[in-house]
Write an enzyme that holds these catalytic residues in place. Structure first.
Site, short mmCIF file in Angstrom:
data_model
loop_
_atom_site.label_atom_id
_atom_site.label_comp_id
_atom_site.label_asym_id
_atom_site.label_seq_id
_atom_site.Cartn_x
_atom_site.Cartn_y
_atom_site.Cartn_z
N LYS A 190 -4.55 -11.82 -7.63
CA LYS A 190 -3.19 -12.37 -7.78
C LYS A 190 -3.11 -13.28 -9.00
CE LYS A 190 -1.72 -9.94 -4.44
NZ LYS A 190 -1.81 -10.09 -3.01
C1 LIG Z 1 -1.70 -9.45 -1.57
C2 LIG Z 1 -0.47 -9.28 -0.77
C3 LIG Z 1 -0.33 -9.80 0.53
C4 LIG Z 1 -1.48 -10.37 1.29
O1 LIG Z 1 -2.11 -11.42 0.66
P1 LIG Z 1 -3.52 -11.92 1.23
O2 LIG Z 1 -3.65 -13.29 0.63
O3 LIG Z 1 -4.55 -10.97 0.74
O4 LIG Z 1 -3.41 -11.97 2.71
C5 LIG Z 1 0.89 -9.71 1.17
N1 LIG Z 1 1.94 -9.12 0.57
C6 LIG Z 1 1.85 -8.58 -0.66
C7 LIG Z 1 3.08 -7.96 -1.27
C8 LIG Z 1 0.64 -8.63 -1.36
O5 LIG Z 1 0.54 -8.06 -2.56
#
Ligand SMILES: *Cc1c(COP(=O)(O)O)cnc(C)c1O
Length: 388
Positions: A190
């Site tokens: 991210k």
């Molecule tokens: C990455 C992601 C999540 C989940 O995030 P985590 O921190 O891995 O639980 C939820 N929604 C979207 C759209 C994502 O890209």
């Protein structure tokens, strides 16, 4: 024999971790506080300040955990319906099922690749309790329309802002709007990362309180303050069967420094997006939707859609990119293609024509701060070689 630079594989994504993060993690390890402690608290207060204040931030060990806590705190349970999109990662919808409630899926708008507010309104029933917009790729959903619908129909809004740091909507940062809860992800790929981690943000003090209790076993420490505040903190009361969703100080050590760099990271991603926009413009593909005038796009993802008349189809395009040593991906295989969602809710591609058309041609190109100018040139040259 020398290895030519372009022989090296260019990964699809890489985290950008500096010496500041590494030193902070080491200080945390040496301090004896390795799980949730002073650094997790500091990260929370930094995060609230970063959003401009007036919100409470609750650090959690993933965005999935944060979204689960958010729905629990607003009272989602069996019988409730929550409107969201299939054009997302499964976490967005699975948390509705954790609580025994039902997601109701509607199609996206081609202008944003996010929830289409017109379809959201059509999907509202007497059982609807909440809406979960996803800011796809870091481009804001139409939050003005979604907030207006929520007010009109007395629904809660929980934003899946996993891609949206920093993103603005009508000039305001995602996380600082008037939604009930907004949840960010700090997963490895991210825009900022703590390895695994997330942040739940709310303006509602009751929700902040409930989610703090539920992220750590349903333990309420207020009882300690009331009864035994002069002795060391051994007393606590369990008020609910909570979860184990707290963020460690080791992870928060990364987050404190990543957050300080978030704007610089976004500027670099925006530069890469601008180069792709300029250089790929003449090819048989659809470029990612632009942000609204004056708004910030986090550029977590740069998703191109191959045109119907492109020389190659999506899967062949991906194979050719890998052959040229460039990592690409697909965001996402829509939920209406996955066996669980398809079978449980009787979903078919024809119910989501926009998501389906976008998915058919979608390829996510590498876009991250550690890419060099040569890396960017290489991606552009490869796309041109395949499609030109
Ligand atoms: C990455 C992601 C999540 C989940 O995030 P985590 O921190 O891995 O639980 C939820 N929604 C979207 C759209 C994502 O890209």
């Amino acid at each position: 024999m020398s290895t030519h630079f372009s022989d090296k594989f260019l990964p699809f994504a890489l985290p950008d971790i500096g010496e500041e993060e590494i030193e902070e993690v080491v200080r945390s390890l040496r301090s004896g506080w390795v799980t949730s402690g002073p650094r997790a608290k500091e990260f929370e207060s930094d995060f609230s300040a970063w959003l401009g204040g007036g919100v409470e931030s609750v650090a959690v060990n993933s965005a999935t955990a944060g979204l689960h806590l958010a729905l629990e705190a607003i009272g989602i349970g069996p019988g409730a319906q929550v409107i969201t999109t299939t054009h997302t990662f499964t976490a967005t919808a699975e948390i509705v099922r954790y609580l025994g409630a039902d997601p109701v899926f509607v199609d996206i708008s081609p202008d944003t690749l996010c929830l289409d507010p017109v379809l959201v309104e059509k999907a509202i029933t007497a059982r609807t309790r909440a809406i979960i917009p996803v800011h796809f790729g870091g481009r804001a959903a139409d939050m003005d329309a979604i907030s207006a619908l929520a007010r009109k129909h007395d629904l809660r809004v929980v934003e899946d802002a996993a891609h949206a740091l920093p993103t603005t909507c009508s000039g305001r940062l995602i996380g600082a709007l008037d939604s009930e809860v907004t949840v960010f992800s700090f997963y490895a790929n991210k825009t900022i990362t703590t390895g695994e981690g997330g942040m739940l943000v709310t303006r509602n003090p009751q929700i902040a309180k409930r989610t703090r209790v539920m992220r750590l076993h349903g333990i309420n420490r207020d009882a300690f303050d009331r009864f035994v505040s002069k002795t060391p903190g051994w007393y606590y009361e369990v008020v609910a069967p909570g979860f184990k969703y707290n963020l460690t100080d080791i992870a928060a050590s990364l987050g404190i420094h990543q957050l300080k760099k978030a704007r610089r990271f976004q500027q670099r991603r925006a530069e890469i997006a601008a180069r792709y926009d300029a250089e790929l413009a003449g090819l048989p593909l659809v470029l990612p939707p632009k942000p609204a005038a004056g708004d910030t796009h986090s550029w977590h993802l740069y998703v191109i859609q191959l045109a119907e008349d492109a020389k190659v189809r999506r899967n062949e395009f991906i194979e050719r990119m890998f052959e040229m040593g460039i990592g690409v991906s697909v965001h996402y295989i829509p939920l209406h293609h996955h066996p669980y969602w398809k079978e449980t809710y009787g979903l078919t591609p024809s119910m989501f024509p926009v998501s389906e058309r976008v998915y058919e041609g979608s390829v996510s190109l590498p876009i991250y701060t550690r890419m060099t100018e040569a890396d960017i040139d290489r991606v552009i040259a490869a796309v041109k070689a395949i499609l030109g």
